[in-house]
Design an enzyme around this catalytic site. Structure first.
Site, PDB file in Angstrom:
ATOM      1  N   LYS A  50      -6.171   0.370 -10.799  1.00 30.23           N
ATOM      2  CA  LYS A  50      -5.584   1.068  -9.664  1.00 30.23           C
ATOM      3  C   LYS A  50      -5.220   2.452 -10.173  1.00 30.23           C
ATOM      4  O   LYS A  50      -4.316   2.611 -10.990  1.00 30.23           O
ATOM      5  CB  LYS A  50      -4.355   0.330  -9.135  1.00 30.23           C
ATOM      6  CG  LYS A  50      -3.679   1.032  -7.964  1.00 30.23           C
ATOM      7  CD  LYS A  50      -2.435   0.277  -7.507  1.00 30.23           C
ATOM      8  CE  LYS A  50      -1.722   1.063  -6.409  1.00 30.23           C
ATOM      9  NZ  LYS A  50      -0.455   0.392  -5.994  1.00 30.23           N
ATOM     10  N   THR A  54       5.493  -0.762  -4.550  1.00 33.05           N
ATOM     11  CA  THR A  54       5.949  -0.904  -3.170  1.00 33.05           C
ATOM     12  C   THR A  54       6.765  -2.172  -2.980  1.00 33.05           C
ATOM     13  O   THR A  54       7.596  -2.248  -2.080  1.00 33.05           O
ATOM     14  CB  THR A  54       4.741  -0.904  -2.217  1.00 33.05           C
ATOM     15  OG1 THR A  54       3.883   0.186  -2.554  1.00 33.05           O
ATOM     16  CG2 THR A  54       5.163  -0.764  -0.773  1.00 33.05           C
ATOM     17  N   TYR A 106      -2.996  -0.222 -14.188  1.00 33.82           N
ATOM     18  CA  TYR A 106      -2.316   0.561 -13.147  1.00 33.82           C
ATOM     19  C   TYR A 106      -1.888   1.879 -13.761  1.00 33.82           C
ATOM     20  O   TYR A 106      -0.986   1.926 -14.588  1.00 33.82           O
ATOM     21  CB  TYR A 106      -1.117  -0.243 -12.648  1.00 33.82           C
ATOM     22  CG  TYR A 106      -0.356   0.322 -11.479  1.00 33.82           C
ATOM     23  CD1 TYR A 106      -0.852   1.340 -10.678  1.00 33.82           C
ATOM     24  CD2 TYR A 106       0.892  -0.213 -11.155  1.00 33.82           C
ATOM     25  CE1 TYR A 106      -0.133   1.824  -9.600  1.00 33.82           C
ATOM     26  CE2 TYR A 106       1.623   0.263 -10.078  1.00 33.82           C
ATOM     27  CZ  TYR A 106       1.114   1.274  -9.303  1.00 33.82           C
ATOM     28  OH  TYR A 106       1.842   1.750  -8.239  1.00 33.82           O
ATOM     29  N   ALA A 133      -5.942   0.570  -2.744  1.00 37.97           N
ATOM     30  CA  ALA A 133      -4.734  -0.250  -2.810  1.00 37.97           C
ATOM     31  C   ALA A 133      -3.687   0.508  -2.016  1.00 37.97           C
ATOM     32  O   ALA A 133      -3.170   1.529  -2.460  1.00 37.97           O
ATOM     33  CB  ALA A 133      -4.305  -0.469  -4.250  1.00 37.97           C
TER      34      ALA A 133
END
Length: 299
Positions: free
Chosen positions: A164, A47, A136, A205
């Protein structure tokens, strides 16, 4: 390390009209997100448009962000790439920044290693960088998926503190059940927030927290207090809005909403395009309002 950290914002990177990092907007937004109930941040993630930032920009962004947060909540900074040695070197630089407690390391994209290669990658980074690592796993963006058995194996590594996970609730439940109690599991999919914490995950998250932070905070607090009816109602109300924020390549939709609310976060950098007028109107419709300026940021 991540005790009581249940709502992590994967924060955007604001830009000015020249597409330079807008630190004034970043400070204002950061303070707002903490006020809405965020208990942690990921800086320099998907993001945050990390692929479009230079090495120097990342270091400057992370350093200034840590100063802005000033120890109020933990910060996890993105350092991962598909180059193991480069990931180690960058993580060593980032670990020197006061206030950053861990590095977010994505699965190696493009070169697409097998499961043994991913084990070797993460173990080597964790050991040589000598810094806490949050893995991740986001196959929709990387083209490679780390299997549950691989994650369970890596969860035994002392410096690998969590993940995540952007796959599905079945995987979340399996990881909660089969990793050590101090291994943190977060969903990276906003619509899975309630399901993930109900399965025992640490939290979410979030991208939607930029817009619906108060509501997500209320949802998580309702779960803590055993009010599943309230939590379920909030999740049902939020899910279509959370999904709408990914109608177009992220973070263009969330930036469009924030700009309409006068947060001055600027456009995304190429290759992500800002939303055009037709897309903005469609997004507003999906969010249940006539115009993006009508989105209510308060709960």
């Amino acid at each position: 390390m991540l005790e009581n950290v249940d709502l992590i914002s994967a924060i955007i990177t604001p830009f000015d009209d020249q597409l330079k990092i807008n630190f004034t907007a970043l400070e204002r937004l950061t303070n707002h997100l903490i006020e809405t109930g965020n208990t942690g941040f990921i800086i320099g993630g998907t993001t945050g448009e990390t692929p479009t930032l230079t090495h120097a920009e990342k270091l400057g962004l992370y350093t200034r962000f840590a100063e802005i947060v000033a120890g109020r909540v933990p910060i996890i900074a993105g350092t991962g790439s598909n180059n193991t040695q480069a990931t180690i070197d960058f993580t060593k630089e980032v670990r020197q920044i006061d206030g950053i407690i861990a590095a977010l390391v994505v699965t190696p994209y493009y070169n697409k290693p097998n499961q043994r290669g991913m084990v070797a990658h993460f173990k080597t980074v964790a050991r040589q960088a000598d810094f806490p690592i949050m893995m991740y796993n986001i196959p929709g963006r990387t083209g490679v998926q780390m299997e549950n058995a691989t994650i369970v194996e890596l969860s035994q590594e002392p410096n690998i503190i969590g993940i995540k996970q952007c796959t599905n609730l079945n995987d979340i439940g399996f990881l909660v059940e089969n990793t050590p109690n101090d291994f943190a599991v977060y969903t990276g999919n906003d619509p899975e927030t309630l399901g993930a914490v109900a399965l025992g995950a640490n939290g979410v998250a979030s991208v939607a927290s930029h817009i619906y932070g108060y509501q997500i905070r209320a949802l998580l607090d309702a779960v803590k207090h055993g009010d599943l009816l309230k939590a379920g109602k909030l999740q049902r109300e939020l899910t279509p809005k959370m999904e709408a924020l990914f109608l177009y390549p992220s973070p263009a939709p969330v930036k469009a909403v924030l700009n309409a609310q006068n947060w001055s976060v600027g456009s995304p950098r190429l290759p992500i395009l800002p939303l055009n007028q037709k897309e903005k109107l469609n997004l507003a419709h999906q969010l249940g309002v006539n115009h993006l300026a009508d989105v209510q940021l308060h709960y």
